[in-house]
Design a protein around this motif. Structure first.
Motif, mmCIF file in Angstrom:
data_model
loop_
_atom_site.group_PDB
_atom_site.id
_atom_site.type_symbol
_atom_site.label_atom_id
_atom_site.label_comp_id
_atom_site.label_asym_id
_atom_site.label_seq_id
_atom_site.Cartn_x
_atom_site.Cartn_y
_atom_site.Cartn_z
ATOM 1 N N LEU A 151 39.864 49.562 57.006
ATOM 2 C CA LEU A 151 39.057 49.522 55.782
ATOM 3 C C LEU A 151 38.149 50.733 55.679
ATOM 4 N N LYS A 181 38.394 53.173 52.464
ATOM 5 C CA LYS A 181 37.278 53.331 51.525
ATOM 6 C C LYS A 181 36.562 54.665 51.665
ATOM 7 N N ARG A 229 35.364 38.574 51.603
ATOM 8 C CA ARG A 229 35.803 39.947 51.369
ATOM 9 C C ARG A 229 37.314 39.982 51.100
ATOM 10 N N ASP A 259 38.887 43.177 49.739
ATOM 11 C CA ASP A 259 39.171 44.219 50.731
ATOM 12 C C ASP A 259 40.496 43.961 51.433
#
Length: 931
Positions: free
Chosen positions: A347, A351, A408, A411
């Motif tokens: 992640l 990101k 989340r 995500d």
């Protein structure tokens, strides 16, 4: 006198030479392998904690000095001491007789002098022999003080010291020194303040206990003494932190003691009677320390886990006395944490603002590590020796435990999309990638529909790309059968043929491809402007400012975007949509279902207000694919709260003024829902959710104690009308609140041991759903406690139907598993009941003896046993005699069964029954007991 004679010069006579020889010191010789390096340390006695250094703890830091006759006694071996005693006594008699005869000349006076001198010599001999046990204890103390690591002391060393001085190990002074050394060692082995157990404490203590030869009752008394010392320190410590640390130290002591003494700990360590510690607190101490040790052991296991690791973990779990349920939970949490490391790393790369094509390969690499670890765990779960492995081996799932990935989910969807995109990067997808995608979906906790939507979206783009390449290169045109080519393309991408047909219609179906291009360009530009408004609304200082930015976006959509789309299509901007009647019909049906929600009603205005507001904005270009679902819902909710509360204006001195808005704001709210791409169902859910939230917050205050009275029902009815929540929804919220509070109260009562099977039955009669309120593990724990109470009730009764069928049925637990629990408890309690009965016999507690023997018979009814063995047969006879003559008189079948279990023949049993009441054997009278 004799001491003067010893200190004076001695002539070389045969008697004095013999005496000198006897008084020559003899060194204490032990085995060469145990010879320690001799060092002296100065250290205070450890207080319930070990020294946090790398060196072994110093149990005895300073040696003791000998005083009085002790130095002389210490130099004598038992034969020398015996000979010296005889010499001293004979010399005293001879000197007294000779002195009396020489001075007075009378034989009678000479005999009197001999008696006086003999008495003095006898006193000296008595004093010398009386000091032997104390000298032996000091010798033991000084010997242990020479060791840097007291664990090096062996049982043979202790026996040699006792033999050296000619004392019995059971001597009071010698045994007291052994107990003191053991107490100091246990105290030093336990962790220091602020530290945790390492896992080797029990092994060290058991080994040292065996080396000292101390029996379990004496060792247990030392553990109780350490507990008293910790308890006193808690009383002396006035600070909260100090009290908490002492409480943790006591819990560690309870746990270590339970492992040291095993099943006998329940009666050897009376925590409840001495220190007022409940059984529940003891169980918590064992559970929490076992969890801590097992968690520390799990940290040593990484993603390269193997069969040997899993077998060692299982052995560690059993040695730590950790239940299978908790071990499984901890192992799953550990494997989840290992996977989360890779997920978090992926992640972070995904990101990153500096993300590049190379970065995507890093994301996939991290996900491949997770899949490899998951495959390893699945293969180990299916291993032939899986029964010997640690509990909890199996596939990974990020959902559950202490992770926040349930909140989340967006995500996780991004990660899944990245993996699917990489799998299709070559323009086709392999079978192994399909299997990996399915496993990754389960690991990430995505629903089937969610994962399928992502896969279809990514595959559609890949299909479009390959179709475009085939069209531009002329490959599609050159094919004899375009249908077969497209079918093969679908097979390579595992793409649904119907969805592929829909794409074909979208590309080749409309007569004007120019219109689609114009709409695409306009959509991209409009959504970019919408995104800017959204960004400013999010960064606003308060809700009012955020609502103002959203209102600007609504105005832009109505005045600019709607007109622009009408120009592109060549339509009049005043034209009403054709589907309006259908929408009105849809809205009417929703109003019928949620008619009491005023905020929802106001978003559907009447004709007069609609004409006043003018034409509605377009809904073709939306932010549905540009914003996550959660963000779109939050934006709508922000404007809805603005409509409900009005505009807040702050004035000096900290005050504020709220200006209510008219119903026209709700029309703008409706248009905002269209821009955000929210469906009617999603909008209804938002309104209902806010109404439920408002109702729940105030209802929880009203139902703080979980009790529903008539006055509170009326109060809740008024609240429901005020909020506008439908009656069924309000009743559901009220039931949820009361059920949750009741479930918490019941679970607390079970954990604290305040709920018994009788109360469970009363709750079931009151239609309380205990299966949903009490976890299976707690119900099994309550069953175990109930059966344990039956085996310790002292009645000797055991109803198989009640225990094997009725109680498990009341608790909704598996009958076979319940039967196994009963058998395990019966086997463990059978021998313990005999030990307890003997202990009470030695305390001359006849009533307690009968009760313990009844418990033994109850265990025997559950699991018939063979005759029991005991070292002192007279004590078994005493047990039988007391039980057969107890009042009320026991049933003949119980007496007969007890006779069989105790191994007493018929003639002995008859003789015991005919003896006088209260008769005890010589072993019981003397009180010389050996456990």
């Amino acid at each position: 006198m004799i001491p003067t004679a010893i200190n004076a010069p001695i002539s070389p006579s045969p008697r004095s030479a013999l005496l000198c020889h006897f008084l020559t010191p003899l060194p204490l010789r032990l085995s060469n392998s145990q010879s320690p390096s001799r060092r002296r340390y100065r250290a205070s006695f450890p207080r319930c904690a070990a020294t946090p250094s790398e060196q072994p703890p110093l149990v005895v830091a300073n040696k003791k000095e000998l005083t009085g006759l002790q130095p002389i006694v210490e130099k004598m071996t038992p034969p020398v001491r015996l000979a010296t005693s005889a010499v001293v006594l004979a010399a005293s008699l001879a000197s007294g007789y000779g002195l009396g005869l020489r001075l007075m000349g009378s034989r009678n006076i000479a005999l009197g002098g001999a008696a006086v001198a003999g008495a003095a010599g006898g006193a000296l001999v008595y004093a010398m022999n009386s000091a032997v046990p104390e000298v032996a204890a000091i010798g033991l103390h000084n010997y242990v003080a020479e060791f840097e690591d007291p664990a090096s002391v062996t049982k043979e060393d202790i026996e040699k010291i006792a033999s050296r001085y000619g004392v019995n190990k059971e001597d009071e002074a010698f045994q007291a020194e052994i107990c003191d050394i053991y107490c100091r060692y246990v105290t030093s082995v336990l962790p220091a303040e602020g530290q945790s157990l390492k896992g080797d404490e029990v092994e060290k203590i058991v080994k040292f206990k065996s080396a000292l030869g101390i029996d379990d009752p004496d060792a247990a008394s030392m553990h109780m003494e350490i507990g008293r010392r910790i308890f006193r320190q808690r009383l002396e410590t006035g600070e909260r932190e100090g009290d908490a640390e002492q409480r943790r130290a006591f819990m560690r002591l309870v746990y270590v003691s339970a492992l040291v003494f095993g099943d006998a700990a329940s009666f050897l360590l009376p925590w409840k009677r001495v220190l007022k510690v409940t059984d529940a607190q003891v169980e918590i101490a064992i559970r929490e320390n076992a969890k801590q040790l097992y968690a520390e052991r799990l940290k040593l296991v990484g993603r390269d886990i193997n069969v040997e690791n899993l077998v060692d973990l299982r052995k560690a779990q059993l040695s730590f006395k950790l239940s299978d349920e908790l071990a499984e939970e901890l192992f799953r949490e550990h494997t989840r944490a290992v996977a989360i490391e890779n997920i978090t790393s992926a992640l972070g790369v995904l990101k990153s603002r500096t993300r590049a094509v190379k970065s995507m390969s890093l994301v996939v690499e991290e996900l491949e590590k997770v899949l490899e670890f998951n495959n390893l765990l699945v293969s180990l779960k299916n291993h032939s020796e899986a029964a010997n492995f640690a509990r909890g081996v199996g596939p990974i799932s990020l959902i559950g435990g202490e992770s926040d990935f349930e909140r989340r989910m967006d995500d996780l969807k991004l990660l899944y999309r990245a993996y699917v995109t990489d799998a299709l990067s070559s323009g086709r997808i392999e079978e192994n990638k399909l299997v990996a995608m399915s496993q990754l979906r389960n690991i990430l906790g995505l629903g089937t529909r969610e994962a399928e939507a992502i896969s279809v979206d990514v595959t559609s783009k890949a299909y479009r790309k390959r179709l475009a390449n085939a069209f531009s290169s002329g490959d599609l045109e050159a094919r004899d059968s375009k249908a077969k080519y497209l079918q093969k393309l679908c097979e390579e991408l595992h793409f649904d043929a119907q969805k592929a047909s829909a794409i074909h219609e979208g590309i080749f179906g409309p007569p004007d491809l120019m219109l689609e291009t114009a709409m695409s360009i306009a959509s991209k530009a409009v959504r970019r402007v919408f995104t800017n408004y959204i960004r400013r609304a999010r960064s606003a200082e308060n809700r009012t400012e955020s609502a103002k930015e959203l209102k600007k976006m609504i105005a832009f959509n109505t005045l600019v975007v709607t007109e622009m789309l009408a120009d592109i299509k060549g339509e009049s901007s005043d034209k009403k949509p054709e589907e309006e009647p259908v929408q009105e019909k849809e809205e009417v049906s929703e109003d019928e279902e949620w008619g009491s929600l005023e905020s929802l009603k106001k978003t559907r205005p009447d004709k007069e207000l609609a004409e006043k507001m003018g034409k509605p904005g377009q809904t073709e270009i939306t932010l549905k694919d540009d914003l996550p679902d959660r963000d779109r819902i939050d934006l709508y909710k922000t404007y809805l709260l603005y409509c409900l509360t009005g505009e807040v204006t702050r004035i000096p001195f900290g005050a504020q003024i709220t200006t209510k808005r008219d119903d026209s704001e709700y029309l703008l709210l409706n248009q905002l829902g269209g821009i955000l791409g929210l469906t009617s169902k999603e909008i209804v859910n938002i309104h209902v959710g806010l109404a439920e939230q408002a109702f729940r917050q105030q209802a929880e205050v009203i139902l703080a104690d979980g009790q529903l009275t008539k006055a509170r029902v009326e109060q809740l009815d008024e609240l429901q009308k005020e909020v506008g929540l439908p009656q069924p929804q309000a009743e559901k919220v009220i039931k949820n609140i009361t059920t949750t509070k009741m479930a918490n109260a019941i679970e607390t009562a079970v954990n604290q041991g305040r709920l018994n099977i009788k109360q469970i039955r009363e709750l079931k009669e009151a239609n309380v759903s205990l299966d949903s309120m009490i976890a299976v593990s707690l119900r099994e724990k309550l069953f175990k406690k109930t059966v344990n109470d039956i085996f310790s009730s002292g009645t000797g009764e055991f109803d198989e139907t009640e225990v094997y069928e009725t109680i498990p049925s009341d608790l909704s637990i598996d009958l076979e598993k319940a039967k196994g629990v009963v058998h395990d408890l019966a086997r463990s309690r059978l021998s313990n009941s005999l030990i307890q009965a003997v202990a009470l016999l030695r305390q001359r507690n006849a009533k307690g003896v009968v009760s313990s023997l009844n418990d033994l018979l109850a265990c025997d009814k559950a699991v018939p046993a063979e005759p029991l063995s005991w070292e002192v047969s007279e004590e078994l006879s005493d047990l039988y005699s007391i039980y057969s003559k107890s009042d009320p008189k026991p049933a003949p079948e119980k007496v007969s069964r007890l006779q069989y279990l105790l191994g007493i023949d018929d003639s002995t049993a008859t003789a015991l029954r005919e003896m006088e009441d209260g008769a005890f054997s010589s072993a019981a009278e003397e009180g010389n007991f050996v456990f």
